[in-house]
Design an enzyme around this catalytic site. Structure first.
Site, PDB file in Angstrom:
ATOM      1  N   ASP A 268     -78.504 -34.161  25.341  1.00 37.00           N
ATOM      2  CA  ASP A 268     -77.547 -33.879  24.392  1.00 37.00           C
ATOM      3  C   ASP A 268     -76.564 -32.678  25.150  1.00 37.00           C
ATOM      4  OD1 ASP A 268     -76.764 -34.190  21.715  1.00 37.00           O
ATOM      5  OD2 ASP A 268     -76.847 -32.017  21.622  1.00 37.00           O
TER       6      ASP A 268
ATOM      7  N   GLY B 100     -63.979 -37.404  26.583  1.00 40.62           N
ATOM      8  CA  GLY B 100     -64.499 -36.292  26.109  1.00 40.62           C
ATOM      9  C   GLY B 100     -63.297 -35.462  26.491  1.00 40.62           C
TER      10      GLY B 100
END
Ligand code: IMP
Length: 194
Positions: free
Chosen positions: A68, A149
């Site tokens: 993550d 991103g």
């Protein structure tokens, strides 16, 4: 050694495969026939990393690891952090996220930020965590077409290009994810599992 990377993101699997020695057979969720959305309901990056690895281990009983990651901006008290993927809303649009980030940083001189990755490994039922960090700054105008991103607005310390302007191998050499992966590999090596 066969190890499952608990992700459906082919881009990430390709990135990680480049860091792994040939002795590894890295499989994604598809290969273990998992087509579920993994739970990510804790409010921290280490918490979500562990939650995903634990879910895959409990339901599929395979050695696996989950990651993550997020972008933490100093002047925004660590935001977007655990909300990085959906900063601008559930549509998970990279362009919208970047636009909101730049809006929130408008007029703020402190542009310090860092990417962080936490990997959770489950090996023979035991959990281990590894962290990787990449420090940098957020620039005003997106640059570059690579990566994903927030890459077009993130300039690593000591670089004059954004992450989106680096080649994949250049990004891999310094990225938060590859640093965490390297720690994972060193650990597996020390346990003689590689
Ligand atoms: P994840 O946990 O790896 O899926 O990352 C969550 C979010 O953080 C992504 O959707 C991106 O918005 C951001 N992020 C993570 N890693 C990177 C990266 O290497 N470059 C740019 N953005 C990233």
């Amino acid at each position: 050694m066969k190890l499952c990377f608990a992700t459906n993101n082919d881009h990430k699997i390709a990135e990680v495969k480049k860091c792994l020695p040939g002795s590894f057979s890295l499989v994604g969720l598809k290969e273990i026939e998992c087509d579920e959305e993994l739970p990510e309901t804790t409010r921290t990056i280490p918490g979500n990393s562990r939650q995903k690895a634990e879910y895959v281990f409990q339901h599929y009983r395979v050695d696996c690891f989950a990651d993550d990651s997020g972008l933490e901006v100093e002047a925004l008290q660590g935001a977007p952090g655990v909300d990085s993927a959906m900063y601008a809303g559930p549509q998970r649009s990279h362009a919208d996220n970047i636009a909101l980030l730049l809006k929130n940083l408008h007029g703020i001189a402190n542009r310090k930020a860092r990417f962080i990755t936490v990997i959770t490994l489950v090996l023979n039922g035991t959990f281990y965590q590894f962290e990787g960090v990449l420090n940098g700054t957020i620039i005003d105008t997106p640059r570059g077409a690579g990566g994903f991103g927030y890459d077009p607005v993130f300039m690593p310390d000591g670089e004059s290009r954004t992450l989106a302007e680096l080649r994949m191998d250049e990004k891999n050499a310094i990225s938060h994810r590859s640093r965490a992966i390297q720690k994972l590999l060193n650990f597996l090596d020390s346990k003689a599992v590689v």
